[in-house]
Design a protein around this motif. Structure first.
Motif, PDB file in Angstrom:
ATOM      1  N   ARG A  73       0.839  -1.212   0.000  1.00 12.21           N
ATOM      2  CA  ARG A  73       0.000   0.000   0.000  1.00 12.21           C
ATOM      3  C   ARG A  73       0.871   1.258   0.000  1.00 12.21           C
ATOM      4  NH1 ARG A  73      -2.764  -2.780   4.349  1.00 12.21           N
ATOM      5  NH2 ARG A  73      -2.139  -1.063   5.709  1.00 12.21           N
ATOM      6  N   ARG A  74       1.933   1.233   0.775  1.00 14.01           N
ATOM      7  CA  ARG A  74       2.815   2.403   0.883  1.00 14.01           C
ATOM      8  C   ARG A  74       3.464   2.720  -0.476  1.00 14.01           C
ATOM      9  NH1 ARG A  74       5.001   1.180   5.445  1.00 14.01           N
ATOM     10  NH2 ARG A  74       6.518  -0.252   4.580  1.00 14.01           N
ATOM     11  N   ILE A  75       3.960   1.703  -1.171  1.00 15.81           N
ATOM     12  CA  ILE A  75       4.636   1.947  -2.457  1.00 15.81           C
ATOM     13  C   ILE A  75       3.626   2.361  -3.524  1.00 15.81           C
ATOM     14  CG2 ILE A  75       4.670  -0.382  -3.490  1.00 15.81           C
ATOM     15  CD1 ILE A  75       7.783   1.704  -3.287  1.00 15.81           C
ATOM     16  N   LEU A  76       2.421   1.790  -3.479  1.00 18.21           N
ATOM     17  CA  LEU A  76       1.392   2.193  -4.440  1.00 18.21           C
ATOM     18  C   LEU A  76       0.946   3.629  -4.174  1.00 18.21           C
ATOM     19  CD1 LEU A  76      -0.685  -1.111  -4.657  1.00 18.21           C
ATOM     20  CD2 LEU A  76       0.886  -0.187  -6.391  1.00 18.21           C
ATOM     21  N   ASP A  77       0.798   3.997  -2.901  1.00 18.72           N
ATOM     22  CA  ASP A  77       0.468   5.381  -2.551  1.00 18.72           C
ATOM     23  C   ASP A  77       1.535   6.345  -3.076  1.00 18.72           C
ATOM     24  OD1 ASP A  77      -1.912   4.783  -1.211  1.00 18.72           O
ATOM     25  OD2 ASP A  77      -0.957   4.725   0.770  1.00 18.72           O
ATOM     26  N   LEU A  78       2.786   5.963  -2.914  1.00 22.67           N
ATOM     27  CA  LEU A  78       3.901   6.793  -3.360  1.00 22.67           C
ATOM     28  C   LEU A  78       3.813   7.089  -4.858  1.00 22.67           C
ATOM     29  CD1 LEU A  78       6.650   8.042  -2.403  1.00 22.67           C
ATOM     30  CD2 LEU A  78       7.703   5.896  -3.088  1.00 22.67           C
ATOM     31  N   HIS A  79       3.292   6.118  -5.617  1.00 22.60           N
ATOM     32  CA  HIS A  79       3.204   6.252  -7.071  1.00 22.60           C
ATOM     33  C   HIS A  79       1.805   6.649  -7.539  1.00 22.60           C
ATOM     34  CE1 HIS A  79       7.295   4.899  -7.874  1.00 22.60           C
ATOM     35  NE2 HIS A  79       7.128   4.076  -6.855  1.00 22.60           N
ATOM     36  N   GLY A  80       0.920   6.979  -6.593  1.00 25.39           N
ATOM     37  CA  GLY A  80      -0.416   7.443  -6.959  1.00 25.39           C
ATOM     38  C   GLY A  80      -1.285   6.381  -7.613  1.00 25.39           C
ATOM     39  N   ILE A  81      -1.133   5.134  -7.168  1.00 28.78           N
ATOM     40  CA  ILE A  81      -1.867   4.005  -7.760  1.00 28.78           C
ATOM     41  C   ILE A  81      -2.861   3.456  -6.736  1.00 28.78           C
ATOM     42  CG2 ILE A  81      -1.643   1.672  -8.707  1.00 28.78           C
ATOM     43  CD1 ILE A  81       1.143   2.545  -9.725  1.00 28.78           C
ATOM     44  N   SER A  82      -4.113   3.340  -7.143  1.00 30.87           N
ATOM     45  CA  SER A  82      -5.177   2.884  -6.254  1.00 30.87           C
ATOM     46  C   SER A  82      -5.153   1.370  -6.043  1.00 30.87           C
ATOM     47  CB  SER A  82      -6.535   3.281  -6.845  1.00 30.87           C
ATOM     48  OG  SER A  82      -7.581   2.732  -6.070  1.00 30.87           O
ATOM     49  N   TYR A  83      -5.481   0.976  -4.826  1.00 33.55           N
ATOM     50  CA  TYR A  83      -5.674  -0.439  -4.478  1.00 33.55           C
ATOM     51  C   TYR A  83      -7.027  -0.584  -3.778  1.00 33.55           C
ATOM     52  CZ  TYR A  83      -3.602   1.758  -0.402  1.00 33.55           C
ATOM     53  OH  TYR A  83      -3.318   2.628   0.619  1.00 33.55           O
ATOM     54  N   GLU A  84      -7.891   0.374  -3.997  1.00 34.87           N
ATOM     55  CA  GLU A  84      -9.204   0.418  -3.361  1.00 34.87           C
ATOM     56  C   GLU A  84      -9.987  -0.868  -3.636  1.00 34.87           C
ATOM     57  OE1 GLU A  84     -13.111   3.343  -3.191  1.00 34.87           O
ATOM     58  OE2 GLU A  84     -11.474   3.809  -4.563  1.00 34.87           O
ATOM     59  N   ASN A  85     -10.633  -1.374  -2.596  1.00 35.35           N
ATOM     60  CA  ASN A  85     -11.484  -2.570  -2.644  1.00 35.35           C
ATOM     61  C   ASN A  85     -10.742  -3.869  -2.950  1.00 35.35           C
ATOM     62  OD1 ASN A  85     -13.830  -1.041  -2.100  1.00 35.35           O
ATOM     63  ND2 ASN A  85     -13.970  -0.491  -4.267  1.00 35.35           N
ATOM     64  N   MET A  86      -9.420  -3.868  -2.908  1.00 30.26           N
ATOM     65  CA  MET A  86      -8.678  -5.098  -3.161  1.00 30.26           C
ATOM     66  C   MET A  86      -8.599  -5.913  -1.871  1.00 30.26           C
ATOM     67  SD  MET A  86      -5.693  -3.713  -5.744  1.00 30.26           S
ATOM     68  CE  MET A  86      -4.795  -5.242  -5.674  1.00 30.26           C
ATOM     69  N   LYS A  87      -8.929  -7.196  -1.986  1.00 31.43           N
ATOM     70  CA  LYS A  87      -8.887  -8.126  -0.850  1.00 31.43           C
ATOM     71  C   LYS A  87      -8.279  -9.450  -1.323  1.00 31.43           C
ATOM     72  CE  LYS A  87     -11.968  -5.968   2.134  1.00 31.43           C
ATOM     73  NZ  LYS A  87     -11.227  -4.768   2.377  1.00 31.43           N
ATOM     74  N   ALA A  88      -7.466 -10.046  -0.470  1.00 30.29           N
ATOM     75  CA  ALA A  88      -6.818 -11.308  -0.810  1.00 30.29           C
ATOM     76  C   ALA A  88      -7.846 -12.419  -0.991  1.00 30.29           C
ATOM     77  CB  ALA A  88      -5.819 -11.697   0.281  1.00 30.29           C
ATOM     78  N   ARG A  89      -7.583 -13.260  -1.999  1.00 34.94           N
ATOM     79  CA  ARG A  89      -8.424 -14.427  -2.252  1.00 34.94           C
ATOM     80  C   ARG A  89      -7.544 -15.560  -2.769  1.00 34.94           C
ATOM     81  NH1 ARG A  89      -9.831 -16.043  -7.365  1.00 34.94           N
ATOM     82  NH2 ARG A  89      -9.382 -14.675  -9.119  1.00 34.94           N
TER      83      ARG A  89
END
Length: 157
Positions: A56-72
């Motif tokens: 999440r931290r690295i994606l935030d740094l690059h302005g990339i969303s991970y909204e609603n992602m859950k492990a499956r």
């Protein structure tokens, strides 16, 4: 619709990072109506959890969303739905092949997208902590993958 599935062990570090990065690139190219991206794991420890805080931290740094992602978990249905099943390392590929329906599926390995790289597997930052290195590999590999999908699948349509 072209469907892409990234697979790693717990589905909280590498595969959700790849899912988020490729989704971002697909969206930037205005191809979201033609390319769908998902991720899954072969282990059940983190089912329902969001991506790892390092991801999440690295994606935030690059302005990339991970909204609603859950492990499956990878399921047998995935072998019917996805044209691209891309494993982060050999162990993930071996585990996918043990799932009913997976034994005959065509699997791709992420680092095959980057043949010039010294690494042949995407390191697991859950153990190494090197999320930046993994992001750099995933970013470069997703560029190659997206161009390949456009050339192989979308231009034929």
């Amino acid at each position: 619709m072209v469907n892409v599935l990234f697979v790693c062990l717990g589905n909280i570090c590498r595969s959700p990072m790849a899912e988020a990065v490729l989704r971002h690139k697909v969206s930037e190219r205005q191809l979201a109506d033609q390319i769908s991206v998902d991720s899954a794991g072969t282990g059940d420890w983190h089912i329902g959890n969001p991506p790892h805080e390092g991801t999440r931290r690295i994606l935030d740094l690059h302005g990339i969303s991970y909204e609603n992602m859950k492990a499956r978990l990878v399921s047998g249905d995935d072998f019917e739905k996805f044209q691209y099943i891309i494993c982060m390392d050999k162990s993930n590929g071996d585990n996918v092949r043990k799932i009913p329906g997976g034994e005959h599926s065509e699997l791709l390995f992420f680092m095959d997208l980057l043949p010039e790289a010294e690494l042949r597997e995407v390191p697991d930052p859950y153990f190494t902590g090197n999320f930046e290195q993994v992001y750099e590999l995933i970013d470069a590999g997703c560029d190659v993958l997206l161009e390949q999908i456009i050339k192989d699948k979308l231009q034929q349509a």
